[in-house]
Write a protein that holds these residues in place. Structure first.
Motif, mmCIF file in Angstrom:
data_model
loop_
_atom_site.group_PDB
_atom_site.id
_atom_site.type_symbol
_atom_site.label_atom_id
_atom_site.label_comp_id
_atom_site.label_asym_id
_atom_site.label_seq_id
_atom_site.Cartn_x
_atom_site.Cartn_y
_atom_site.Cartn_z
ATOM 1 N N ARG A 119 0.836 -1.212 0.000
ATOM 2 C CA ARG A 119 0.000 0.000 0.000
ATOM 3 C C ARG A 119 0.868 1.259 0.000
ATOM 4 N N PHE A 120 1.877 1.263 0.860
ATOM 5 C CA PHE A 120 2.756 2.428 0.958
ATOM 6 C C PHE A 120 4.176 1.979 0.650
ATOM 7 N N LEU A 121 4.649 2.399 -0.535
ATOM 8 C CA LEU A 121 5.942 1.901 -1.023
ATOM 9 C C LEU A 121 7.067 2.224 -0.041
ATOM 10 N N LEU A 122 6.992 3.431 0.564
ATOM 11 C CA LEU A 122 8.040 3.818 1.521
ATOM 12 C C LEU A 122 7.461 3.930 2.925
ATOM 13 N N GLY A 123 6.303 3.347 3.135
ATOM 14 C CA GLY A 123 5.693 3.424 4.449
ATOM 15 C C GLY A 123 4.970 4.755 4.664
ATOM 16 N N THR A 124 4.588 5.019 5.925
ATOM 17 C CA THR A 124 3.923 6.283 6.244
ATOM 18 C C THR A 124 4.725 7.028 7.296
ATOM 19 N N ASP A 125 4.399 8.326 7.438
ATOM 20 C CA ASP A 125 5.167 9.144 8.387
ATOM 21 C C ASP A 125 4.467 9.203 9.743
ATOM 22 N N VAL A 126 4.888 10.138 10.541
ATOM 23 C CA VAL A 126 4.439 10.243 11.923
ATOM 24 C C VAL A 126 2.918 10.430 12.031
ATOM 25 N N LEU A 127 2.310 11.038 10.985
ATOM 26 C CA LEU A 127 0.865 11.248 11.030
ATOM 27 C C LEU A 127 0.108 10.248 10.164
ATOM 28 N N GLY A 128 0.823 9.308 9.544
ATOM 29 C CA GLY A 128 0.169 8.323 8.701
ATOM 30 C C GLY A 128 -0.006 8.784 7.267
ATOM 31 N N ARG A 129 0.764 9.791 6.800
ATOM 32 C CA ARG A 129 0.708 10.231 5.401
ATOM 33 C C ARG A 129 1.679 9.394 4.577
ATOM 34 N N ASP A 130 1.334 9.158 3.298
ATOM 35 C CA ASP A 130 2.188 8.337 2.431
ATOM 36 C C ASP A 130 3.533 9.023 2.223
ATOM 37 N N TYR A 131 4.610 8.338 2.591
ATOM 38 C CA TYR A 131 5.923 8.994 2.575
ATOM 39 C C TYR A 131 6.417 9.245 1.163
ATOM 40 N N LEU A 132 6.146 8.302 0.255
ATOM 41 C CA LEU A 132 6.600 8.465 -1.133
ATOM 42 C C LEU A 132 5.976 9.716 -1.755
ATOM 43 N N SER A 133 4.687 9.897 -1.534
ATOM 44 C CA SER A 133 4.006 11.059 -2.112
ATOM 45 C C SER A 133 4.634 12.355 -1.598
ATOM 46 N N ARG A 134 4.888 12.378 -0.300
ATOM 47 C CA ARG A 134 5.476 13.593 0.282
ATOM 48 C C ARG A 134 6.891 13.827 -0.237
ATOM 49 N N LEU A 135 7.627 12.736 -0.412
ATOM 50 C CA LEU A 135 9.006 12.874 -0.895
ATOM 51 C C LEU A 135 9.026 13.436 -2.324
ATOM 52 N N LEU A 136 8.117 12.905 -3.161
ATOM 53 C CA LEU A 136 8.108 13.368 -4.559
ATOM 54 C C LEU A 136 7.665 14.822 -4.661
ATOM 55 N N MET A 137 6.775 15.239 -3.751
ATOM 56 C CA MET A 137 6.272 16.623 -3.789
ATOM 57 C C MET A 137 7.209 17.584 -3.051
ATOM 58 N N GLY A 138 8.122 17.021 -2.249
ATOM 59 C CA GLY A 138 8.868 17.824 -1.273
ATOM 60 C C GLY A 138 9.838 18.843 -1.851
#
Lengths: 292, 567
Positions: A65-84
């Motif tokens: 479900r989450f290629l790189l897992g989720t962060d402290v609040l449960g947001r998809d880490y991959l999505s945040r990394l790509l947008m970051g």
């Protein structure tokens, strides 16, 4: 104006281009930068979840479900990394562009008018250089409020002084040339002399200045975000992500490592590309770096 | 044989593996006490050859074949330490620019002492005594004082003497002089040449003298070797070679040298006095102010009276030559008339109206009617603008042409100056020096001026190129009737273009009048000195019936009868 610059570059290009293509480090840099730009541009269409969407449980491990897992609040880490990188790169780009345009104008004015104008501009530059950037930022951002607009202004202010100095120094070598005297004898206006006679001769320098300041500005914006002075949550941003993840560095080190790798590859890529291109154009990239 | 090269080849890489040959199979020889001149235009490989004689090449180039033998020993085969032992002691060099070959933070004495202590192992006191002796041998006034000075405290001629003294420090058998007087004034050059000849006689040093100036070689060298594109095209005794050159290129070079004995141009038209002069200068004085307006193009000599009581007229279609050495004030005159400097004392009238202001305060029409051409052609063209844009600018400013008209007219101008229209899209660095200067001239004539000021316009050019540029200037002038103020240090060039001449020294007029009269009977000793320095020694033994050689370009201007000139 634009035509003359591109014309001049095309005249000098084949040799410079060959040298760039022959240097592996330069090519690595260019590929890294291009990859980052493409990811930043395409990110909104490829990310599996919204960057701020609470898609799962906190600290979910990497899986289907989450290629790189989720962060402290449960947001998809991959999505945040790509947008970051998007906001940081935009802020740095606009801020540095303003610094380059304003710096080129003021630097040319200082060199061309000389005398009092030169004194005023250069003493202001000295004043700016005497204040540590971090102090300037620490006063300006809390003072004007934390917004993208203020951030851009701060970036422009931090970098404009170096651009002024470099452009002025280059312009002073053009000043004694006879083609400038010829323009004066034709009765050209100061603006026309600065645009026609000086600007094309500092154009390649400005390109290199731009690239150098870009990598430095990206680092600065990220540092500010890390310190809580830059981009505000919940916007995805590498600096911010590092700062959010730093408390969990012993249990989930990837929360810090992934955004750091993203930032490093971008900055290192920019530096490699800049140095290679500057060498190919016969300019000294290190010269601008020192003045920061 | 003292020095001998056989089939010497020196190549330089263009970074892509292929080597181009800068020196291509040169064989020459020099015996004890002999003098050999190596002549050629820029890029012919003469300086590369000079360095190779000391087993040295510039980074990026290397010796790809052949030998350099000193007393039979191939010095190219020696290891670096062996080469160092030869340099200075057996063979020494005097490079072109004396300032860049002296270290500016050490005194003259320290620099010569160092050579003596290192190479000869002399003690400090002995080295000092020897270097003062050496300085004295170069006819340096007060050698002990010069020994204590720094390079910037000396004049150009003195610096060159110091470099010669340093080269002679270890009593080399061979002295290689690479354009040692090119950067000097003509009168200074004459002194240095005399010194070189004296030293040769005194020490018996063999000389290799490299120069683009055939006249200089004729003064110093018994034998000459003419180079072109890395190859020796002709070699032989100097007198005989000049009298009867075998090679077409040598003939062309000899013919291109402007001589003070050439007839000056005869121009039709009303005699001066009948009509109003285009330019009338009355009692011009100019003093560089201490402080005041900063003009970056010109050297600022504070408080110095650069020009004193200068008066002259120039009529339409005529050329006034302004002659003088560096610091004589001739460039100041050009700057005041063109408007680069605000006027000082005196009156400058242009077609009857007094010129008061600097260029920016003059009317556009006045700016159009006075045009200036500068010394260094590359510096006078913006390297980032195409030739087309450079030529179109005055057309658009002065005549309000639209881009299409301006481009067409720029193309016509290029053709008038014998360049292809396709050159409109080139950039200045892609042009040769002569082409650059022709573009600069075309830009000036684009404004259809009444007066054109030429400030040393051919000083940076090779003689053959200079010849062509002068031809074009003369024919353009004949066609348009433009008056010309021609500034030069070269009396041969002045004789070729100017019907009237003024000789300036330290801002004061030493001689003035019709060029023929002044050159035939100079009144002032300084003029006589200049003429002596410029006198062409290559003509004296010329054969009476030279073979006529077709010129590379045939548009001889009216008034410059090529057939009458010595060939």
């Amino acid at each position: 104006m634009y035509r003359s610059i591109s014309g001049a570059v095309s005249g000098a290009m084949p040799k410079a281009l060959r040298q760039i293509l022959r240097t592996p480090m330069t090519m690595i840099g260019i590929v890294l930068v291009l990859a980052h730009v493409i990811v930043a541009l395409c990110a909104p269409w490829v990310i599996p979840y919204g960057p701020s969407q609470l898609a799962g449980m906190p600290f979910e491990p990497p899986g289907d479900r989450f290629l790189l897992g989720t962060d402290v609040l449960g947001r998809d880490y991959l999505s945040r990394l790509l947008m970051g990188g998007r906001i940081t790169m935009t802020v740095a780009l606009v801020g540095v562009l303003i610094a380059i345009v304003a710096g080129a104008f003021l630097g040319l004015c200082a060199a061309w008018f000389g005398g009092l104008a030169d004194e005023i501009i250069m003493r202001l530059v000295d004043t700016k250089v005497a204040i540590p950037s971090i102090l300037l930022v620490g006063v300006l951002i809390p003072g004007f409020g934390q917004s993208v607009g203020v951030l851009i202004f701060v970036i422009a202010l931090v970098y404009v002084a170096g651009v002024i100095r470099t452009v002025r120094a280059q312009a002073l070598t053009i000043l004694p040339q006879s083609f400038v005297a010829a323009a004066v004898l034709r009765g050209e206006s100061s603006l026309s002399i600065m645009l026609r006679e000086f600007l094309p001769n500092v154009a390649d320098l400005l390109c290199v200045e731009f690239a150098i300041r870009m990598s430095s500005a990206i680092l600065l914006v990220s540092s500010l975000s890390f310190l809580g002075l830059g981009i505000s949550p919940p916007t995805p941003d590498w600096g911010l992500m590092v700062s959010e993840g730093v408390g969990f560095i012993h249990t989930d080190p990837w929360l810090v490592i992934y955004p750091s790798i993203a930032l490093c590859t971008l900055v290192v890529g920019l530096n490699l590309a800049t140095e290679g291109v500057a060498n190919a154009l016969g300019l000294d990239a290190a010269r601008g770096m020192v003045k920061g | 044989m003292l020095l001998e090269t056989t089939d010497l080849r020196i190549g330089y890489g263009d970074g892509e593996g292929a080597m181009k040959l800068a020196v291509d199979g040169v064989s020459l020889s020099l015996d004890t006490g002999q003098t050999l001149g190596i002549a050629g235009e820029s890029g012919c490989g003469k300086s590369t050859l000079a360095r190779a004689l000391m087993a040295y090449t510039r980074p990026g180039s290397r010796i790809t074949g052949g030998q350099v033998r000193i007393d039979g020993q191939d010095i190219l085969a020696l290891p670096e330490a062996g080469r160092r032992a030869i340099r200075g002691r057996r063979i020494a060099m005097v490079p072109q620019n004396p300032l860049s070959s002296l270290t500016f933070h050490m005194t003259i004495g320290a620099q010569i002492d160092e050579i003596l202590r290192r190479h000869e192992g002399l003690s400090k006191a002995a080295a000092r005594a020897r270097s003062i002796e050496l300085l004295a041998a170069t006819a340096m006034p007060d050698p002990a004082a010069v020994h204590r000075r720094y390079p910037h405290e000396l004049s150009g001629g003195q610096r060159q003497r110091v470099v010669i003294a340093a080269a002679l420090a270890c009593r080399p058998d061979i002295l290689v002089l690479d354009e040692p007087t090119t950067a000097l004034d003509k009168t200074t050059e004459l002194k240095v040449l005399k010194l070189v000849s004296d030293l040769r006689d005194r020490f018996g040093t063999a000389l290799i003298y490299i120069s683009h100036d055939l006249n200089v070689i004729a003064r110093v060298c018994e034998r000459i070797c003419v180079m072109r594109d890395g190859k020796v095209v002709e070699t032989g005794a100097t007198r005989a070679t000049f009298a009867a050159p075998r090679d077409a290129y040598t003939r062309m070079l000899l013919r291109a040298v402007p001589r003070t004995t050439d007839p000056s141009p005869v121009r039709p038209g009303p005699t001066p006095g009948d009509t109003q002069p285009v330019l009338r200068v009355e009692n011009l004085n100019y003093r560089y102010a201490a402080g005041g307006l900063a003009l970056p193009f010109l050297p600022r000599r504070k408080g110095v009276l650069a020009v004193r009581d200068l008066s002259f007229d120039i009529h339409a279609g005529r050329t006034l030559g302004l002659v003088g050495e560096s610091g004589s004030g001739k460039s100041t005159v050009a700057a005041v008339i063109s408007g680069l400097l605000p006027p000082g004392g005196g009156i400058v009238r242009f077609c009857g109206t007094p010129l008061r202001a600097a260029a920016s305060r003059r009317s556009a029409d006045l700016r159009r009617r006075i045009q200036m051409v500068f010394q260094d052609p590359l510096s006078s063209l913006n390297p980032r603008l195409s030739v087309g844009r450079i030529l179109m600018r005055p057309l658009r400013i002065f005549f309000g042409m639209n881009p299409i008209e301006a481009r067409a007219e720029a193309g016509r101008l290029l053709e008038r100056f014998e360049m292809p229209v396709a050159m409109l899209d080139r950039f200045p660095r892609q042009l040769s020096g002569g082409q650059q200067q022709r573009v600069a001239l075309a830009r000036a004539f684009a404004a259809r001026p009444d007066l054109i000021i030429c400030d040393e316009v051919t000083s940076a050019l090779d003689v053959s190129v200079q010849d062509h540029v002068l031809d074009l200037l003369l024919s353009m002038q004949a066609e348009t009737g433009t008056a010309c103020l021609f500034i030069s240090h070269d009396l041969g060039v002045i004789k070729r273009v100017a019907d009237h001449v003024i000789v300036l020294q330290n801002g004061e007029v030493r001689d003035a009048g019709p060029t023929d009269a002044v050159f035939a009977a100079p009144r002032h000793p300084y003029t006589r000195l200049l003429l002596e320095a410029a006198r062409s020694v290559i003509d004296t033994p010329l054969s009476p019936t030279p073979a006529p050689e077709p010129a590379p370009h045939t548009d001889a201007a009216p008034g410059t009868n090529r057939g009458d000139r010595h060939a």
